[in-house]
Write an enzyme that holds these catalytic residues in place. Structure first.
Site, PDB file in Angstrom:
ATOM      1  N   LYS A 120       1.065  -1.709   0.073  1.00  0.00           N
ATOM      2  CA  LYS A 120       0.004  -0.094  -0.280  1.00  0.00           C
ATOM      3  C   LYS A 120       0.756   1.587   0.570  1.00  0.00           C
ATOM      4  O   LYS A 120       0.815   2.424  -0.634  1.00  0.00           O
ATOM      5  CB  LYS A 120      -0.890   0.687   1.739  1.00  0.00           C
ATOM      6  CG  LYS A 120      -1.849  -1.115   0.780  1.00  0.00           C
ATOM      7  CD  LYS A 120      -3.486  -0.804   0.457  1.00  0.00           C
ATOM      8  CE  LYS A 120      -3.873  -1.808   0.407  1.00  0.00           C
ATOM      9  NZ  LYS A 120      -5.593  -1.321   0.158  1.00  0.00           N
ATOM     10  N   LYS A 161      -3.542 -10.864  -7.129  1.00  0.00           N
ATOM     11  CA  LYS A 161      -4.842 -10.630  -6.482  1.00  0.00           C
ATOM     12  C   LYS A 161      -5.423 -10.109  -7.185  1.00  0.00           C
ATOM     13  O   LYS A 161      -5.769  -9.212  -7.573  1.00  0.00           O
ATOM     14  CB  LYS A 161      -5.255 -10.443  -4.981  1.00  0.00           C
ATOM     15  CG  LYS A 161      -5.079  -9.242  -4.626  1.00  0.00           C
ATOM     16  CD  LYS A 161      -4.798 -10.081  -2.836  1.00  0.00           C
ATOM     17  CE  LYS A 161      -5.239  -8.104  -2.476  1.00  0.00           C
ATOM     18  NZ  LYS A 161      -6.336  -8.738  -1.805  1.00  0.00           N
ATOM     19  N   LYS A 194     -10.580  -5.182  -4.984  1.00  0.00           N
ATOM     20  CA  LYS A 194     -11.654  -3.904  -5.337  1.00  0.00           C
ATOM     21  C   LYS A 194     -11.174  -2.654  -5.623  1.00  0.00           C
ATOM     22  O   LYS A 194     -11.752  -2.066  -5.283  1.00  0.00           O
ATOM     23  CB  LYS A 194     -12.578  -3.946  -4.147  1.00  0.00           C
ATOM     24  CG  LYS A 194     -12.479  -3.465  -2.854  1.00  0.00           C
ATOM     25  CD  LYS A 194     -13.110  -4.354  -1.663  1.00  0.00           C
ATOM     26  CE  LYS A 194     -13.349  -4.153  -0.668  1.00  0.00           C
ATOM     27  NZ  LYS A 194     -12.499  -3.181   0.080  1.00  0.00           N
TER      28      LYS A 194
HETATM   29  P1  ATP Z   1      -8.430  -2.847  -1.677  1.00  0.00           P
HETATM   30  O1  ATP Z   1      -7.956  -3.047  -2.732  1.00  0.00           O
HETATM   31  O2  ATP Z   1      -9.423  -2.663  -1.393  1.00  0.00           O
HETATM   32  O3  ATP Z   1      -7.017  -3.556  -0.777  1.00  0.00           O
HETATM   33  P2  ATP Z   1      -9.588  -6.143  -1.009  1.00  0.00           P
HETATM   34  O4  ATP Z   1      -9.802  -6.142  -1.959  1.00  0.00           O
HETATM   35  O5  ATP Z   1      -7.775  -6.235  -1.479  1.00  0.00           O
HETATM   36  O6  ATP Z   1      -9.337  -4.658  -1.391  1.00  0.00           O
HETATM   37  P3  ATP Z   1     -10.008  -6.549   1.902  1.00  0.00           P
HETATM   38  O7  ATP Z   1     -11.119  -5.974   1.563  1.00  0.00           O
HETATM   39  O8  ATP Z   1      -8.269  -6.051   1.695  1.00  0.00           O
HETATM   40  O9  ATP Z   1     -10.143  -6.738  -0.139  1.00  0.00           O
HETATM   41  O10 ATP Z   1     -10.310  -7.822   1.743  1.00  0.00           O
HETATM   42  C1  ATP Z   1     -11.470  -8.666   2.207  1.00  0.00           C
HETATM   43  C2  ATP Z   1     -11.444  -9.895   2.481  1.00  0.00           C
HETATM   44  O11 ATP Z   1     -11.483 -10.164   1.571  1.00  0.00           O
HETATM   45  C3  ATP Z   1     -10.466 -10.478   3.266  1.00  0.00           C
HETATM   46  O12 ATP Z   1     -10.985 -11.479   4.126  1.00  0.00           O
HETATM   47  C4  ATP Z   1      -9.623 -10.252   2.114  1.00  0.00           C
HETATM   48  O13 ATP Z   1      -8.136 -11.849   2.201  1.00  0.00           O
HETATM   49  C5  ATP Z   1     -10.422 -10.980   1.472  1.00  0.00           C
HETATM   50  N1  ATP Z   1      -9.888 -11.726  -0.175  1.00  0.00           N
HETATM   51  C6  ATP Z   1      -9.303 -10.034  -1.075  1.00  0.00           C
HETATM   52  N2  ATP Z   1      -9.181 -10.318  -2.537  1.00  0.00           N
HETATM   53  C7  ATP Z   1      -9.051 -11.947  -2.953  1.00  0.00           C
HETATM   54  C8  ATP Z   1      -8.817 -12.056  -3.668  1.00  0.00           C
HETATM   55  N3  ATP Z   1      -8.749 -12.121  -4.366  1.00  0.00           N
HETATM   56  N4  ATP Z   1      -9.145 -13.688  -3.216  1.00  0.00           N
HETATM   57  C9  ATP Z   1      -9.821 -14.573  -2.172  1.00  0.00           C
HETATM   58  N5  ATP Z   1      -9.593 -13.435  -0.649  1.00  0.00           N
HETATM   59  C10 ATP Z   1      -9.802 -11.980  -1.113  1.00  0.00           C
END
Ligand code: ATP
Ligand code: LTN
Length: 314
Positions: free
Chosen positions: A115, A198, A201
């Site tokens: 980040k 990965k 969002k």
């Molecule tokens: P951002 O991009 O805003 O950091 P993010 O998509 O990584 O967001 P988080 O809010 O960090 O989402 O994660 C929410 C939940 O979703 C956590 O339990 C995280 O481990 C899970 N998660 C996020 N991305 C993935 C993915 N690509 N595959 C499986 N689980 C995921």
């Protein structure tokens, strides 16, 4: 919420748009586990402000994410669905835990490094202390189980270490040591255009993610354009990250095993396989999106859930 069952807690930052990765890695498991635990599902808005947010947009996004939690199958009558900022104890405990967390530990957190690279103009102390607030979210409720995707494993290990350090220092079992629940399939759904990273969002590349509110046609288009690997065999393997990712997605939304899918699609070529993955994802999304739209018509109902849950959590 009764008090006889063990406690399960998880949370998602109300930032960006929820993806199929968030569903498969996290929310789907919340749905499956909710009957056996007293559950608290958080909208971690205090974590979200580690990146600049517009307050009105953030507030609305909390409602949108709440609607999606419910549309995916979380029961708002049986579980607490809270905004993190509505329960002051989270930030109060975070300060105490800060004093039991070593700078060296925080320096090792890979999410902080990622980040910081992404937001080089705003490397604030909140971004650095982020895992301590997450530890407080978990430890304050005597949580036993924390279902998350693979990327949160390191943060959870830190929460366990800090809890153990605190208990040891005070020679008392003040905090329960929480266990992670990381799903065997789908703990790390990858980007469709870049299956080496990965699905996330807050990705700038829109084609990389399948968003829970994408229209069915768009979903099908994104899946058909997903990067696949050389060769034509539908098989999960380290040298086939694109196909492996689509297999994981299909397994998660259909409940079928990877082996079963490989046996079915092995030599049939990528075209038929991708078409069926798209159909399976859309079949899951359509009814979920209809439930979401119905909830959106009733913001007072959503605000009521947040208020009631915060009151109980407090
Ligand atoms: P951002 O991009 O805003 O950091 P993010 O998509 O990584 O967001 P988080 O809010 O960090 O989402 O994660 C929410 C939940 O979703 C956590 O339990 C995280 O481990 C899970 N998660 C996020 N991305 C993935 C993915 N690509 N595959 C499986 N689980 C995921
Ligand atoms: N850091 C998590 C979100 C989160 C969380 C939690 C998850 C905040 N507090 C407590 C589980 C338990 C993330 O996914 N980025």
């Amino acid at each position: 919420m009764s008090t006889s069952k063990p406690v399960l807690l998880s949370g998602i930052q109300p930032s960006g748009q929820l993806t199929l990765g968030n569903y498969i890695g996290a929310i789907r498991n919340w749905v499956d586990l909710q009957a056996d635990y007293d559950c608290i599902f958080l909208l971690v808005d205090l974590h979200a402000i580690t990146v600049r947010q517009d307050p009105a947009v953030l507030r609305q996004r909390c409602r949108d994410f709440l609607s999606l939690y419910i549309a995916c199958g979380i029961d708002p009558e049986k579980n607490l669905l809270c905004a993190q900022s509505h329960v002051a104890g989270h930030s109060q405990l975070a300060w105490i835990l800060d004093c039991y967390t070593m700078v060296g530990e925080l320096n090792r957190m890979t999410q902080f490094k990622d980040k910081s690279a992404k937001h080089a103009d705003n490397i604030n102390a909140g971004l650095y202390n982020y895992p301590v607030l997450m530890a407080a979210d978990i430890l304050i409720y005597d949580t036993q189980l924390v279902p998350v995707g693979n990327d949160q494993k390191q943060h959870l290990e830190l929460a366990r270490d800090v809890a153990q350090r605190f208990n040891f220092a005070h020679k008392e079992e003040v905090f329960r040591i929480p266990e992670p629940f990381i799903p065997p399939v789908g703990a790390r759904i990858m980007g469709l255009q870049n299956p080496e990273a990965k699905m996330s969002k807050s990705d700038d590349n829109e084609g990389n993610g399948i968003y829970l509110l994408d229209e069915p046609k768009k979903i099908a288009k994104k899946i058909k354009r997903a990067v696949t690997d050389s060769g034509s065999e539908v098989r999960a393997a380290d040298d086939k990250p694109g196909v492996t990712n689509l297999l994981n997605i299909m397994a998660a939304v259909t409940g079928r095993s990877i082996e079963d899918l490989e046996a079915d699609y092995g030599d049939s070529g990528y075209g038929r396989f991708k078409g069926d993955v798209a159909d399976a994802v859309v079949a899951f999304m359509e009814p979920m999106q209809a439930r979401y739209r119905a909830l959106q018509d009733d913001p007072a109902y959503l605000d009521g859930i947040l208020a009631r849950s915060a009151e109980q959590a407090n």
